[in-house]
Write a protein that holds these residues in place. Structure first.
Motif, PDB file in Angstrom:
ATOM      1  N   ALA A  28       0.635  -1.705   0.111  1.00  0.00           N
ATOM      2  CA  ALA A  28       0.118   0.538  -0.132  1.00  0.00           C
ATOM      3  C   ALA A  28       0.978   1.080   0.063  1.00  0.00           C
ATOM      4  N   THR A  29       0.573   1.515  -1.135  1.00  0.00           N
ATOM      5  CA  THR A  29       1.243   3.260  -1.227  1.00  0.00           C
ATOM      6  C   THR A  29       0.615   5.253  -0.723  1.00  0.00           C
ATOM      7  N   GLY A  30      -0.884   4.621  -1.060  1.00  0.00           N
ATOM      8  CA  GLY A  30      -1.379   5.556  -0.524  1.00  0.00           C
ATOM      9  C   GLY A  30      -3.087   5.758  -0.625  1.00  0.00           C
ATOM     10  N   VAL A  31      -3.503   6.311  -0.391  1.00  0.00           N
ATOM     11  CA  VAL A  31      -4.999   6.251  -0.861  1.00  0.00           C
ATOM     12  C   VAL A  31      -5.449   7.287  -1.465  1.00  0.00           C
ATOM     13  N   ALA A  32      -6.350   6.618  -2.418  1.00  0.00           N
ATOM     14  CA  ALA A  32      -7.210   7.826  -3.496  1.00  0.00           C
ATOM     15  C   ALA A  32      -8.575   8.370  -3.210  1.00  0.00           C
ATOM     16  N   TYR A  33      -8.547   9.936  -2.801  1.00  0.00           N
ATOM     17  CA  TYR A  33     -10.056  10.104  -2.130  1.00  0.00           C
ATOM     18  C   TYR A  33     -10.347  11.599  -3.306  1.00  0.00           C
ATOM     19  N   ARG A  34     -11.783  11.193  -2.840  1.00  0.00           N
ATOM     20  CA  ARG A  34     -12.761  12.257  -3.551  1.00  0.00           C
ATOM     21  C   ARG A  34     -13.209  13.318  -3.033  1.00  0.00           C
ATOM     22  N   ASP A  35     -12.939  14.619  -3.094  1.00  0.00           N
ATOM     23  CA  ASP A  35     -13.338  15.879  -2.229  1.00  0.00           C
ATOM     24  C   ASP A  35     -14.374  16.425  -1.918  1.00  0.00           C
ATOM     25  N   ALA A  36     -15.073  17.849  -1.784  1.00  0.00           N
ATOM     26  CA  ALA A  36     -16.771  17.812  -1.641  1.00  0.00           C
ATOM     27  C   ALA A  36     -16.787  18.417  -2.909  1.00  0.00           C
ATOM     28  N   ALA A  37     -16.284  18.255  -3.453  1.00  0.00           N
ATOM     29  CA  ALA A  37     -16.473  18.983  -5.001  1.00  0.00           C
ATOM     30  C   ALA A  37     -16.226  17.285  -6.732  1.00  0.00           C
ATOM     31  N   GLY A  38     -16.345  16.046  -5.388  1.00  0.00           N
ATOM     32  CA  GLY A  38     -15.933  14.944  -6.303  1.00  0.00           C
ATOM     33  C   GLY A  38     -14.726  15.470  -7.709  1.00  0.00           C
ATOM     34  N   GLN A  39     -13.809  15.909  -7.079  1.00  0.00           N
ATOM     35  CA  GLN A  39     -13.026  15.716  -7.555  1.00  0.00           C
ATOM     36  C   GLN A  39     -11.741  15.262  -6.392  1.00  0.00           C
ATOM     37  N   GLU A  40     -10.792  13.795  -8.219  1.00  0.00           N
ATOM     38  CA  GLU A  40     -10.124  13.018  -6.502  1.00  0.00           C
ATOM     39  C   GLU A  40      -8.329  13.208  -6.856  1.00  0.00           C
ATOM     40  N   HIS A  41      -8.335  13.157  -5.651  1.00  0.00           N
ATOM     41  CA  HIS A  41      -6.450  13.128  -5.103  1.00  0.00           C
ATOM     42  C   HIS A  41      -6.190  12.130  -4.567  1.00  0.00           C
ATOM     43  N   VAL A  42      -4.424  12.066  -4.297  1.00  0.00           N
ATOM     44  CA  VAL A  42      -3.888  11.293  -3.884  1.00  0.00           C
ATOM     45  C   VAL A  42      -2.474  11.380  -2.161  1.00  0.00           C
ATOM     46  N   VAL A  43      -3.906  10.681  -1.494  1.00  0.00           N
ATOM     47  CA  VAL A  43      -2.367  11.297  -0.084  1.00  0.00           C
ATOM     48  C   VAL A  43      -1.065   9.790  -0.878  1.00  0.00           C
TER      49      VAL A  43
END
Length: 543
Positions: A230-245
Motif C-alpha cells: 500500500a503506497t497511498g489512498v485516493a479520495y474524492r473531495d466535496a466537489a467530487g474531484q479525485e486526489h491521492v495522498v
C-alpha cells in the motif's frame, strides 16, 4: 488530480483514528495526514450530551446505514447509525464509558494474539483516561479523555438499582474496576457537562502541530498499491474531484467495522468470487474480509409509570425552555444526560462465569433516539447479550466506494443467543416486580403482561419483533494468526505490506460491553506498535 504525501495516512477520524493522529504526530519528525469523509464537528448538538437525539439519523453527520432484512428479526431491517464527522461515532454515541471484562482480552490473547491480554491493555486504558474520581489501580487521571460520573439523577433509575438489589444482584460502584458484575450507574465521556469525543480529547490538542494535516470532506475511494504494498489512498473531495495522498510508510484504516472492510474490498482485497462478481480486480483473495461481524442486540422493555418521567419533562415548549436554561447556566439537567443512567452486568445462570447480559436503564422511552419520546410517562429497561455467538457479514453491492455495502447481521441465529435474550427479558420483568420499582409501574407496556414468562417461544418471537441494535458493530477485519483473520496481532494486513487496520473491526470477539472505550484503547495500542516498528526499521537500516 493533486497529490500530497506523508509518512502515515490515517483513513477515518473516528474513535481510534483521532488517537492515532495525536500519538503519532507527537513526534515532530513524523508527517501525518488524517482523512475524514465527513466534516468538522461544528454542529452544536454534537457537544451537548443529549444531542444524539438530534444527530442520529441526520445525514450531515451520520452515514445512515441500514441492514438487509434479517431472518433472526422476522425479516425486519434496522438503522445502523455511524458517525460521519470528526470524532466518528464518538461524536454521536450515548457517551457511555465501558471497557468490558478482563477475560475478553485474555481470550483475544488465547486466540493467538500476544500482547492483547488484560495486563497488556489495562495500562493503555489508564493512559487515555482522566477519571474525575482520581487514579487508582484501574484508572488514570492524567489522560486526555475525560471520564466523569452522572450529573443527572432520576427516581425511577434509583428505584431500578434498588429493585435489582432486592432481586439478588449486588451493587457495584465501579464496573470498570476490580469486577464488572453488579448494578450501578454509568460512567460518561464528558467534561464539565459537555461531550468529550475522541476529536475533542485527542485531535483538538494536536490540531496546531505542523506535521499533522487534517482533511475533511475527503471520502476515500480506494487504497493505492504498488504490487502488494500500500503506497497511498485516493479520495474524492466535496466537489467530487479525485486526489491521492501518498504514504511513505503506511496506510492505516480506521474507518470502522463497515468502512474499513468495504474500502479493502473495493481496492481488491477480499473474497475473490465476490470481487469478481462486481468487476473488481483481485489483488489478494482474502475471504475473511467483511466476515465475523458481531453486534450487541438489545431488547428494549418499556414500562408505563404512575409518576412523571423524562417523557413528561420535555413535552411542552415551556419545559424545554426551562431545561435549556438549566443547561446553559449550570451544564446540568436532562441536556447533560447520557443515553442511559443506570446499568447492570449480570449472569443469566451458573453456566457462565462472568456476566453475559448488560442492562441500560433510561428514565424515558422512545421507539428510537432520533424519533422523540413517547406521549406518556414511562421508562426503558434495555437488555443485551454481551457475547453473541451469531456472526454476520458485509457484502459488496457495487464496485465503487460510494455504493453502500449490504449489511447482514444474522442476529439470533444460534440457540445460545436465543436462550440468552429470552432469559435477559425475563430477568428484566422479574426486577420490575420487585420493590421499590413495582409500585411505580402502572403497566407493562412492551411486552405487555399477557406474555407469560414461561412462554419461551412467545418471548423469543417478541424479541425478534422488537429488538434493535445497540450500535456496536465489530469484528469484520478479524485479528489473528490464521486464514480466518484479516490482520495479524500487530494489526498488519496479512500478505500486504504497508497496510494496517486499527478500529473495532479488528476484534476477534466483541467485548462484553460498549465499544467506544475499547476503540480508543485499540488506537493507543496501534500507535505504540507503529512507533515500535518504525524504530526497529530505523535500527535495521542503520545496522
Amino acid at each position: 488530480m493533486s497529490e500530497i504525501s506523508a509518512d502515515y495516512v490515517i483513513v477515518g477520524a473516528g474513535s481510534a483514528g483521532c488517537v492515532l493522529a495525536n500519538r503519532l504526530s507527537a513526534d515532530p519528525s513524523i508527517k501525518i495526514v488524517l482523512m475524514e469523509a465527513g466534516g468538522r464537528d461544528w454542529n452544536p448538538w454534537i457537544h451537548i450530551p443529549v444531542g444524539y437525539f438530534k444527530t442520529m439519523h441526520n445525514p450531515s453527520v451520520d452515514w445512515c446505514y441500514r441492514t438487509e432484512p434479517d431472518p433472526g428479526l422476522n425479516g425486519r431491517q434496522l438503522d445502523w447509525p455511524r458517525g460521519k464527522v470528526l470524532g466518528g461515532s464518538s461524536s454521536l454515541n450515548g457517551l457511555l464509558y465501558v471497557r468490558g471484562q478482563p477475560e475478553d482480552y485474555d481470550r483475544w490473547q488465547q486466540m493467538g494474539n500476544p500482547g492483547w491480554g488484560w495486563d497488556d491493555v489495562l495500562p493503555l486504558f489508564k493512559r487515555s483516561e482522566n477519571q474525575e474520581r482520581g487514579a487508582d489501580d484501574f484508572h488514570g487521571d492524567q489522560g486526555p479523555l475525560s471520564v466523569s460520573n452522572m450529573r443527572l439523577q432520576r427516581p425511577i433509575c434509583d428505584a431500578w438499582v434498588a429493585a435489582a438489589q432486592e432481586a439478588g444482584y449486588p451493587f457495584n460502584p465501579d464496573y470498570n474496576g476490580a469486577t464488572q458484575e453488579g448494578v450501578g450507574y454509568f460512567q460518561l465521556t464528558t467534561r464539565n457537562g459537555r461531550r468529550c469525543s475522541s476529536a475533542v480529547a485527542f485531535l483538538n490538542p494536536a490540531r496546531k502541530r505542523e506535521n499533522l494535516t487534517i482533511l475533511t470532506k475527503a471520502a476515500a475511494s480506494r487504497i493505492v498499491f504498488e504490487g502488494k504494498r500500500a503506497t497511498g489512498v485516493a479520495y474524492r473531495d466535496a466537489a467530487g474531484q479525485e486526489h491521492v495522498v501518498k504514504a511513505n510508510a503506511e496506510v492505516i484504516l480506521s474507518s470502522g467495522a463497515i468502512g474499513s472492510p468495504h474500502l479493502m474490498m473495493v481496492s481488491g482485497l477480499g473474497e475473490a468470487a465476490q470481487l469478481k462478481e462486481q468487476g473488481i480486480e483481485v489483488l489478494q483473495d482474502m475471504p475473511a474480509v467483511g466476515k465475523n461481524m458481531q453486534d450487541h442486540l438489545q431488547a428494549r422493555l418499556v414500562f408505563k409509570c404512575n409518576e412523571p418521567t423524562l417523557n413528561d419533562e420535555v413535552r411542552s415548549l415551556v419545559d424545554q425552555a426551562r431545561i435549556a436554561l438549566k443547561y446553559m447556566m449550570f451544564r446540568a439537567g436532562p441536556m447533560a444526560m447520557a443515553a442511559s443512567l443506570a446499568t447492570g452486568f449480570m449472569r443469566t445462570g451458573d453456566h457462565v462465569e462472568t456476566p453475559d447480559i448488560q442492562f441500560h436503564v433510561q428514565p424515558w422511552s422512545a421507539d428510537s433516539p432520533g424519533e422523540g419520546v413517547h406521549p406518556f410517562s414511562a421508562f426503558t429497561m434495555s437488555v443485551c447479550q454481551l457475547r453473541p455467538e451469531s456472526r454476520g457479514e458485509i457484502r459488496l453491492a457495487g464496485p465503487d466506494s460510494g455504493t453502500y455495502p449490504t449489511i447482514h447481521p444474522n442476529y439470533l441465529s444460534t440457540e445460545t443467543d436465543c436462550r440468552t435474550i429470552v432469559e435477559g427479558i425475563n430477568i428484566a420483568r422479574r426486577i420490575a416486580r420487585c420493590e421499590p420499582l413495582k409500585h411505580k409501574i402502572s403497566q407493562e407496556f412492551r411486552p405487555d403482561s399477557s406474555l407469560d414468562m414461561e412462554d419461551y417461544e412467545g418471548t423469543l418471537d417478541w424479541a425478534r419483533n422488537y429488538s434493535t441494535t445497540i450500535y456496536h458493530p465489530t469484528g469484520t477485519c478479524k485479528m489473528g494468526p490464521g486464514g480466518d483473520a484479516v490482520v495479524d496481532p500487530r494489526l498488519r494486513v496479512h500478505g500486504i505490506e504497508g497496510l494496517r487496520v486499527a478500529d473495532c473491526s479488528i476484534m476477534p470477539e466483541i467485548v462484553s460491553g460498549n465499544t467506544n472505550a475499547p476503540a480508543i484503547m485499540i488506537g493507543e495500542k496501534a500507535s505504540d506498535m507503529i512507533l515500535e516498528d518504525r524504530k526497529a526499521g530505523a535500527l535495521q537500516r542503520s545496522a
